[in-house]
Write an enzyme that holds these catalytic residues in place. Structure first.
Site, short mmCIF file in Angstrom:
data_model
loop_
_atom_site.label_atom_id
_atom_site.label_comp_id
_atom_site.label_asym_id
_atom_site.label_seq_id
_atom_site.Cartn_x
_atom_site.Cartn_y
_atom_site.Cartn_z
N ARG A 1 135.69 -54.55 36.33
CA ARG A 1 134.82 -54.79 37.48
C ARG A 1 135.46 -54.30 38.78
O ARG A 1 134.79 -54.07 39.78
CB ARG A 1 134.48 -56.29 37.59
CG ARG A 1 133.15 -56.54 38.31
CD ARG A 1 132.83 -58.01 38.47
NE ARG A 1 133.81 -58.67 39.28
CZ ARG A 1 134.47 -59.78 38.95
NH1 ARG A 1 134.23 -60.38 37.81
NH2 ARG A 1 135.35 -60.32 39.77
N TYR B 1 114.46 -44.33 53.71
CA TYR B 1 114.13 -44.74 52.34
C TYR B 1 113.49 -46.13 52.35
O TYR B 1 114.10 -47.10 52.81
CB TYR B 1 115.40 -44.73 51.48
CG TYR B 1 115.16 -45.31 50.12
CD1 TYR B 1 114.18 -44.80 49.30
CD2 TYR B 1 115.90 -46.40 49.67
CE1 TYR B 1 113.92 -45.35 48.06
CE2 TYR B 1 115.66 -46.95 48.42
CZ TYR B 1 114.67 -46.42 47.63
OH TYR B 1 114.41 -46.98 46.40
N ASP C 1 123.23 -42.22 55.64
CA ASP C 1 122.75 -42.01 54.27
C ASP C 1 122.54 -40.50 54.13
O ASP C 1 121.60 -39.93 54.68
CB ASP C 1 121.45 -42.79 54.05
CG ASP C 1 120.86 -42.58 52.65
OD1 ASP C 1 121.27 -41.62 51.96
OD2 ASP C 1 119.97 -43.36 52.26
N LYS D 1 120.52 -39.08 42.82
CA LYS D 1 119.75 -37.89 43.21
C LYS D 1 120.57 -36.62 42.97
O LYS D 1 120.94 -36.35 41.86
CB LYS D 1 119.30 -38.03 44.66
CG LYS D 1 118.74 -39.41 45.02
CD LYS D 1 117.55 -39.79 44.18
CE LYS D 1 116.91 -41.06 44.71
NZ LYS D 1 116.37 -41.94 43.73
N1 PLP Z 1 118.62 -43.54 49.88
C1 PLP Z 1 117.73 -42.58 49.66
C2 PLP Z 1 117.55 -41.50 50.69
C3 PLP Z 1 116.95 -42.59 48.50
O1 PLP Z 1 116.04 -41.61 48.29
C4 PLP Z 1 117.14 -43.61 47.55
C5 PLP Z 1 116.34 -43.70 46.31
O2 PLP Z 1 115.27 -43.12 46.19
C6 PLP Z 1 118.08 -44.61 47.81
C7 PLP Z 1 118.81 -44.54 48.99
C8 PLP Z 1 118.34 -45.72 46.82
O3 PLP Z 1 119.08 -45.23 45.76
P1 PLP Z 1 119.01 -45.78 44.24
O4 PLP Z 1 117.62 -45.57 43.76
O5 PLP Z 1 120.05 -44.97 43.55
O6 PLP Z 1 119.36 -47.24 44.29
#
Ligand code: PLP
Length: 382
Positions: A50, A102, A175, A200
């Protein structure tokens, strides 16, 4: 790791041959626990999975070098990486987030902020005056941006927003899921923390859920982020870690191809009579184009959105008429995906109901254009 260029670092991401077997890719160690000598401490540095395990080091080290970071932690999803950062705040702390971002994180923030007393404001981050007005010196602890942002692909100015955040005593979090470290390294522009949905582009094959958080400094805030991963149990699993490393080794090639096709698509779509708007930072008509040209190197990303004439029902008809473009959410995979974003985001969405979000994969550019244009021609006004 020696100072190679990113393409070489990625291709060589698996590192040297394995010590015992000579295998050119690292083994997957499934152990959850590691031997401890009689003094009680493990001699290898691993104690319980972990907190970390052997296969995690290579993808973390590779990402750390690419982002120019002081440290990196991989998580079981982008959301678990991002929530670990927000949960490092104290109750009463204030954060500024974008409006365009997001939606899953936005949904969580709404519930979490109310529950735990974190104060959240969403502002238009293309307008620095609005960000300046929103930060509260000494109280705002995080300014968070996503660039290019979902799903309008606004470009937020990392360097300027870092300055605003730092003047207020806050950290700047980026992000960078859509830009990837191939196109932008936010720490170079003053970001303190970088997060990714590694689900992604980093993995790139739509078969691993993963997240990453990286820091510019090993400070007490970062210690709390690491604590959150260790004690909330958000660590990436062993199999997923091996798959992620495999995916990352072709990141530069996949991103380059997606950028090239996205640019060609945006250009063609801008001239399509049934498309009323195209959002892509590579287009000179995009308001963030010159900033994107300074902040992004090697391309403008593989994501674009279009608004189609005739409303949501017409947009839905386009989705059902594509063959190469698959109607599904998510982004950054080798296969091209199309979705009507408002339908995914739900009733809180600020997105035009006829906006289609396109994740450009690595298929032949001409096929992608033909397939989408045929679907548009067959659907709208027919
Ligand atoms: N940030 C962005 C720009 C995203 O497109 C996504 C998911 O679509 C996330 C964060 C969240 O990631 P995860 O789906 O891997 O938890």
């Amino acid at each position: 790791m020696p100072s190679y260029v990113p393409d070489t670092i990625l291709a060589q991401g698996a590192g040297e041959g394995h010590d015992l077997t000579g295998a050119v890719v690292p083994p997957i160690h499934l152990a959850t626990t590691f031997l401890r000598p009689s003094e009680g401490y493990s001699s290898t540095g691993w104690s319980y999975s972990r907190y970390g395990y052997p296969g995690l080091e290579k993808p973390e080290a590779t990402l750390k070098v690419l982002e120019g970071a002081a440290d990196c932690r991989l998580f079981g999803s982008g959301m678990s990486a991002m929530t670990a950062v927000v949960m490092a705040l104290r109750p009463g702390d204030h954060c500024v987030f974008p409006i365009d971002m997001y939606h899953g994180l936005k949904t969580w923030l709404k519930a979490y902020a109310a529950h735990w007393g974190t104060r959240i404001d969403h502002v238009d981050m293309t307008d620095q005056d609005k960000v300046r007005a929103a930060v509260i010196p000494g109280v705002t602890r995080l300014v968070w941006l996503e660039t290019p942002s979902n799903p309008h692909w606004h470009i937020y100015d990392i360097a300027n927003l870092a300055e605003i955040a730092h003047e207020a005593g806050a950290k700047l979090v980026v992000d960078s899921t859509v830009a990837t470290p191939v196109l932008t390294q936010p720490i170079k522009f003053g970001a303190d923390i970088v997060v990714h949905s590694a689900t992604k582009y980093l993995n790139g094959h739509s078969d691993v859920l993963a997240g990453a958080a990286l820091t510019a400094a090993n400070d007490s805030f970062w210690e709390r982020v690491v604590f959150n991963r260790d004690y909330h149990g958000g660590i990436l699993g062993q199999f997923q870690s091996a798959l992620l490393l495999r995916g990352m080794r072709t990141l530069h090639l996949r991103v380059a191809r997606s950028c090239e096709s996205a640019m060609a698509l945006a250009d063609a779509l801008e001239r399509h009579p049934k498309v009323t708007a195209v959002f892509y930072p590579g287009l000179p008509t995009h308001p963030g184009h010159s900033l994107a040209a300074r902040q992004m190197t090697g391309g403008f990303g593989g994501m674009l959105s279009i608004v189609v004439a005739g409303g949501a029902s017409q947009a839905d008809r386009v989705l059902t008429r594509t063959h190469i473009w698959k109607p599904a959410t998510s982004l950054g995979g080798v296969e091209s995906l199309i979705e009507r974003r408002e339908a995914i985001e739900g009733p809180d969405s600020h997105v035009d109901p006829s906006l289609l979000r396109l994740s450009v994969g690595i298929e032949a550019t001409a096929d992608l254009i033909d397939d989408l244009f045929s679907a548009l021609d067959a659907s709208i006004g027919s």
